[in-house]
Design a protein around this motif. Structure first.
Motif: not given
Length: 451
Positions: A53-69
């Protein structure tokens, strides 16, 4: 398995651990913490189900990952492969390390590189408690510095963009097969580059030499460029390559490991460009192919060069990629129609898949079965989404969950976003549950909580 709303990743190209190689052969990844808004309602975003929707932004949910690089290599690498190492099988104890081989698609032919990467000191995402989050001791900062990922690059100039790279081990040799936009298939010995990424002295000597990539062997018999190529997992050094004019050639290694005998009679039952090839993991003489002509074909090199089995209308448009399950008689395919299809080779002639999924909203760019779990696979699409699936999951009652989540197939484990123009993905064959993906925006290396 966690519920779909716990596994779906809302993300907006957020840098968690980033390395930018630039023109250097040895760089350190820089870590940036995710910038999220404080407070406010957190909602799960499901790509392809509901629009932002207008004004909405996506943020990463770090808790959904064991590792991320994340990492960058300068010019985009639109194809890569994983080199096996001596660190052990099925490992998951941090810190982790890996070896990759990639080829660039630079703006000019002279700017391209064939790259060997050693990425190491990879740590997982820590689930810190509140007291640890509030702590600001210098010892914590020192510990963070020690946990920064490291990467060494050994790059050799390669004239012409690299369409696809596949690697194999043949005795003492680590070989890369490269489909070049010049219309040639080339074989390179990666040993000098592998030595360089493991030793600072060897790296210094390697950089000083600055040699252009010189193939052990090259083949120009295709007469046009192509993308399809695969090493046999059963016969060391055996290769198959396919081009944009529908022809497929099988390569047999000669004694000594520096040259190949290539049958000049092409396998040519396809009527349009061959997009992908995969050797059977169990039958040394059998391989599969897929094509723009919408078909998937299975061949035996002992027979005349005509396909043994075929599904002539496997997809409604181009069939882009296939993956052969290592332990079960299943082929996975992805097409321009955005569909993922699973084929049982025992019922292949029926022309009907045993499973079909339409989660991606654009053409499928890459598919691969997990090397560890025969029911799990991953796919990427031109919609810039990577999906993880588990065929062993059965339908279940979604209870109070949102209607948008109820629309998801129960076999869908995870949706990963954040890259621009995703091209290829591979599971690491020796690291539990770890995916590597490449895109115009760079590489992602991650493991989700789902696998």
């Amino acid at each position: 398995m966690a519920a779909p709303d716990e596994n779906t990743l809302p993300q907006e190209n957020e840098e968690v651990d980033e390395m930018d190689a630039g023109d250097s052969d040895e760089d350190e990844m820089e870590e940036e913490e995710g910038q999220g808004e404080e407070g406010g309602e957190t909602k799960v975003y499901v790509p392809g189900v509901q629009p932002l929707q207008p004004g909405e932004e996506l943020e990463m949910d770090r808790s959904a990952y064991r590792m991320y690089h994340e990492c960058q290599t300068g010019a985009p690498c639109l194809s890569f492969d994983v080199l096996r190492d001596a660190e052990g099988e099925g490992r998951e104890t941090f810190p982790l390390s890996m070896l990759l081989c990639a080829g660039t698609q630079a703006e000019t032919a002279l700017s391209n590189r064939l790259i060997v990467m050693r990425i190491h000191n990879l740590y997982g995402i820590e689930k810190a408690n509140e007291e640890e989050e509030a702590s600001s001791d210098e010892s914590d900062e020192d510990e963070d510095d020690e946990k920064k990922p490291q990467m060494e690059l050994a790059m050799v100039p390669h004239y012409g963009g690299i369409n696809r790279v596949r690697v194999t081990q043949n005795g003492e040799q680590s070989l890369a097969a490269v489909w070049c936009e010049k219309g040639q298939v080339e074989i390179f010995d990666l040993r000098p580059q592998l030595e360089a990424v493991h030793s600072s002295a060897a790296m210094a000597a390697f950089i000083k030499q600055n040699k252009e990539a010189t193939p052990l062997f090259s083949f120009s018999g295709h007469m046009t460029e192509g993308f399809a190529i695969d090493w046999s997992p059963k016969v060391p050094g055996r290769l198959v390559s396919g081009d944009c004019k529908k022809n497929i050639h099988v390569w047999e290694p000669r004694e000594g490991g520096t040259s190949w005998q290539i049958d000049q009679r092409p396998f040519s039952s396809h009527t349009k460009s061959v997009e992908d090839l995969q050797w059977s993991p169990t039958e040394a003489t059998v391989f599969a192919s897929c094509s723009v002509d919408q078909s998937i074909r299975v061949w035996d090199i002992r027979a005349p060069p005509k396909s043994m089995l075929s599904a002539n209308e496997a997809h409604s448009s181009d069939v882009n990629v296939i993956s052969w399950n290592r332990t079960e008689p299943f082929l996975l395919s992805g097409g321009d129609d955005g569909l993922l299809k699973v084929w049982d080779l025992r019922q292949f002639q029926s022309g009907r898949p045993v499973a079909s999924f339409k989660q991606h909203s654009a053409p499928i760019a890459s598919v691969e079965w997990s090397p560890i779990d025969s029911s799990v696979f991953a796919a990427s699409g031109a919609d810039d989404v990577i999906s993880q699936w588990d065929l062993s999951v059965e339908s279940c009652d979604m209870g109070e969950q949102a209607d948008s989540l109820k629309k998801l197939p129960p076999q869908l484990l995870f949706l990963h976003q954040g890259q621009t123009e995703i091209k290829e993905l591979h599971w690491h064959p020796q690291i539990q549950g770890t995916l590597i993906s490449t895109a115009l925006s760079g590489f992602n290396i991650f493991r989700t909580i789902s696998v």
